[in-house]
Design an enzyme around this catalytic site. Structure first.
Site, PDB file in Angstrom:
ATOM      1  CE  LYS A   1      -2.053  -1.115   3.749  1.00 35.55           C
ATOM      2  NZ  LYS A   1      -2.655  -1.630   5.231  1.00 35.55           N
TER       3      LYS A   1
ATOM      4  CE1 TYR B   1      11.109  31.360   5.994  1.00 34.46           C
ATOM      5  CE2 TYR B   1      11.747  29.196   6.073  1.00 34.46           C
ATOM      6  CZ  TYR B   1      11.321  30.169   5.189  1.00 34.46           C
ATOM      7  OH  TYR B   1      11.351  30.615   3.242  1.00 34.46           O
TER       8      TYR B   1
END
Length: 832
Positions: A496, A723
């Protein structure tokens, strides 16, 4: 193999059974003791470098049910009386006899493919073209005296059609292989010069290869290339119909009508004048010729022109067969490192020249050709001349195999070209890297085991900003460990989420080569993608939708029914179709996500049986907390509820069901939950769901994610980074910029919490992770430089940083860490 009692195997192999207990049932043939597990028969073969008899004890220690050994080896072995043994004169010949029997017993028809080049390409293309039909295909390139028997014996059930490759390297080898395959249909790809030294001439090669088809019955057929005079006489002696693949549409023609950005546009035309077009992702004329053979064969087997055109439109050559990769810098690497025949080398040069971008250099890395006999010098010289004529500015000659004539041929054709002689692929990388610029194209070509495929891996890793390395040998070892750990249970590979962020199609292909015949995915679209790319395993769809019925039927996909509403929708869609759909039933035993209640399971099973258009072939459930020892009582309650459902089904004559419940954690920790099949996801990659599973079972880490330092800067004490200035330098520090950010799949929550490894040394992550890059503190790492490899997590180049640790530091789970890996990350599959 198809489940068979050991005494029957001994009889068909012409051996003597020595067994003190009831003969076991064998489900798998193995020749490597490391892959032994319950249900397997270990065949001890004598090879050029080792002798399987030396590993007999290891095979039984690893769980083999029995072994086949040579009579003349008994005196040298320490044999335990309890070991079930089949004693034969020659284990290889006995294995071939066993394969002859299985072919006769369990294959209705066989299509055999032989030729000097292109056998695997034709077979893989046929797997795509026949996606909606049941068949068995040889795993990988299993086509030799040993490979063909193993391919035949890889079947777990009877098959209406088997597609088998057949390869030879010396006179006299075809007869025993033809007896094994006994084909009903045949394809000859070409007559090249591989093994010319052994045969002496192309005509002798042709005669030997055509022996494969001499007993094909009158109602069969053989497909051969047009304009190949060496096979004309042999073709006339065949009893069956003979078709030629060429521009004249005797059955079906495939003609290139123009190049496209990704490959070329082709027109398909039948003898009746019907036409269709397809855009194929290759520019190789040789691969197009192979695809024409596959298309004609598919048409002869009943596939319509519309379906053939649609399938070819999604076709891409398999890995290491002219695999092309473009780096972020615009450098093209063409990996064609598995064939040494002059025809394949010349084809690769032409295709690489066509694929090269305008303005860039063309570089050719060549490791020579083998087994050409007296023509070796001439053929090597011709390769050099063609490289010059195709405009390659640089020629890299790797090793010492008759390459001086290649250099001479090249320099005669291109006097201003550059020739480099290097001893190995390490030197090759050192010389190549400084030369490469945007727009350049590098072709790698050489015989198998010359290391050219590894050279592509190494070079691509050196120039790619972001890489995921998938160690297929480690995955193979982990599957063997699960087989041993889980006794006789079959393995379902759960692929998956694009096979946990690796690559769905590649992993499914590898599973097939390892004898994993069951694959689980989420959606029908994933199952269709696998079928279209040649997957021949049983494919289970765990999140099927009501609208999926047509695809489920056409592509032989097995849905898991998880509600009465889904069963009703399927029954209504199938009514009057005359088709039957195999389904599994999911029972909710406490996960409370999907599945029918245990009290409703029997009633729904009867509804499935009564509708007449569905057949219940399996039942399953899912555990909520099998990885957590604190929840073991709850897991055992789930097992009890599921056992009650299974018992009630069996009491109502629902027999022969595939029963599966265990994920990786349960397969490791709960023996009583293994039933007939276990579903392994994370465990394939050597990653553990919890500390409890890690303590219970050893696995080898099979994944590594890497990048490089692209910039180095020094900052004073007190400087703030990134940041929002979340990091303040406590001292003078050296910071490396790594081009890997949260868009590439590294969790933003990892910012400032963990570390990476720079060439084995820990380097803390400082500041916030950005979209495309991150900052690491490399102050304490000696001699760090731009370009140094950075391991973000996993295992690579002898260094390990556990993904479980990185996921925990990032505040997530390993499943998310793997499945969120971005598209910019270059997936590199490292084969054993």
């Amino acid at each position: 193999m198809v489940s068979t009692k050991l005494d029957r195997i001994a009889h068909e192999a012409g051996g003597e059974l020595r067994c003190q207990s009831v003969p076991p049932v064998i489900e798998r043939i193995i020749t490597d003791s490391r892959g032994a597990s319950p249900g397997s028969l270990f065949v001890a073969l004598k090879g050029g470098r080792t002798n399987g008899h030396l590993f007999l004890a290891d095979a039984f220690r690893n769980g083999a049910n029995a072994a086949m050994i040579a009579q003349d080896a008994i005196a040298t072995l320490a044999i335990q009386r309890t070991w079930p043994l089949i004693v034969v004169h020659d284990p290889l010949r006995a294995l071939q006899a066993l394969a002859r029997w299985q072919r006769r017993e369990f294959f209705v028809k066989v299509l055999a493919i032989t030729g000097s080049n292109g056998k695997t390409i034709v077979k893989d293309a046929l797997k795509t073209l026949l996606a909606g039909r049941r068949f068995l295909a040889s795993p990988g390139s299993y086509n030799s005296q040993l490979g063909l028997p193993l391919a035949v014996l890889s079947a777990e059930k009877p098959e209406p059609l088997a597609i088998l490759e057949v390869g030879i390297s010396a006179p006299g080898e075809m007869a025993p292989l033809a007896e094994i395959a006994t084909p009903d249909y045949g394809i000859l790809t070409n007559i090249g010069m591989a093994h010319l030294g052994a045969f002496g001439s192309r005509e002798a090669i042709a005669r030997e290869k055509m022996l494969l088809f001499k007993d094909i019955p009158r109602d069969g057929w053989v497909l051969i290339p047009a304009r190949e005079p060496t096979i004309e006489e042999s073709a006339k002696q065949l009893k069956c119909a003979v078709y030629k693949a060429g521009s004249d549409p005797q059955v079906l023609s495939l003609l290139s009508i123009g190049l496209t950005e990704e490959g070329q546009l082709v027109e398909l035309r039948t003898a009746a004048g019907e036409k269709r077009s397809a855009n194929i992702k290759t520019r190789s004329a040789e691969i197009i010729a192979d695809l024409q053979l596959a298309a004609v064969a598919a048409h002869l087997l009943g596939v319509g022109l519309e379906e053939i055109a649609a399938s070819l439109g999604g076709y891409a050559p398999s890995s290491t067969r002219m695999e092309l990769w473009s780096s972020p810098q615009g450098i093209r690497l063409i990996n064609d490192g598995y064939s040494s025949d002059p025809i394949s080398v010349q084809a690769a040069l032409r295709t690489a020249a066509q694929s090269a971008g305008p303005g860039g250099k063309r570089l050719f890395a060549f490791a020579g050709m083998r087994e050409l006999g007296a023509s070796s010098e001439r053929e090597h010289r011709q390769v050099g001349a063609q490289a010059g004529e195709c405009g390659f500015s640089h020629l890299f000659l790797v090793g010492n195999g008759g390459l001086q004539s290649t250099a001479e041929g090249y320099q005669a054709a291109k006097a201003d070209g550059f020739v480099f002689h290097v001893q190995n692929t390490v030197e090759l990388k050192e010389h190549l890297l400084p030369l490469l610029r945007s727009g350049d194209t590098v072709l790698f070509k050489g015989p198998r085991n010359a290391g050219m495929v590894q050279a592509v891996y190494d070079l691509s890793g050196a120039i790619a900003q972001r890489c995921q390395w998938i160690n297929l040998a480690a995955i193979e070892g982990n599957i063997a460990r699960f087989r041993r750990h889980c006794g006789g249970a079959h393995i379902m590979a759960m692929l998956k989420a694009m096979a946990y962020g690796t690559d769905l199609v590649q992993l499914a292909s590898w599973m097939s080569r390892l004898g994993v015949h069951h694959v689980g995915v989420s959606s029908a679209n994933e199952g269709v993608a696998l079928r279209k790319n040649g997957a021949d395993q049983e494919i289970f769809i765990f999140l099927a939708e009501r609208e999926d019925v047509d695809n489920l039927l056409h592509y032989r996909l097995t849905p898991v029914i998880y509600s009465a509403g889904l069963e009703d929708a399927f029954a209504r869609s199938l009514a009057g179709s005359g088709r039957t759909l195999d389904v599994h039933l999911k029972v909710d035993t406490g996960m409370h996500r999907l599945g029918v209640a245990p009290t409703e399971a029997l009633e729904l099973a009867h509804r499935i049986r009564a509708c007449g258009t569905m057949r219940l072939t399996g039942v399953c459930t899912h555990f909520a907390s099998a990885d957590d020892p604190k929840a073991d009582d709850f897991t055992r309650q789930q097992i009890t509820l599921f056992n009650d459902v299974v018992t009630s089904l069996e009491a109502q004559d629902f027999n022969g069901l595939q029963i599966h419940a265990a994920n990786t954690a349960a397969a490791i920790r709960f023996p009583e939950a293994r039933y007939t099949m276990v579903r392994i996801g994370l465990g394939l990659y050597g990653i553990h769901p919890s500390a409890a599973t890690q303590k219970a079972m050893d696995l080898e880490l099979a994944l590594g994610v890497t990048s490089h330092i692209s910039s180095l800067q020094e900052y004073p004490t007190g400087a703030t980074l990134g940041y929002n200035n979340t990091f303040t330098a406590p001292r003078k520090i050296k910071v490396g910029i790594v081009p890997f950010g949260y868009d590439d799949g590294l969790p933003w929550g990892f910012s400032g919490r963990g570390h990476v490894l720079v060439e084995g040394h820990p380097a803390p992550v400082v500041g916030r992770i950005s979209m495309d890059q991150m900052q690491i503190d490399v102050t304490d790492i000696p001699n760090v430089s731009i370009g140094a490899e950075v391991l973000l997590y996993g295992a690579h180049n002898g260094h390990t940083l556990r993904p479980e640790q990185v996921a925990e530091q990032a505040g997530t789970i390993t499943h998310e860490l793997l499945t969120r890996l971005g598209e910019r990350v270059h997936r590199i599959y490292v084969e054993p």
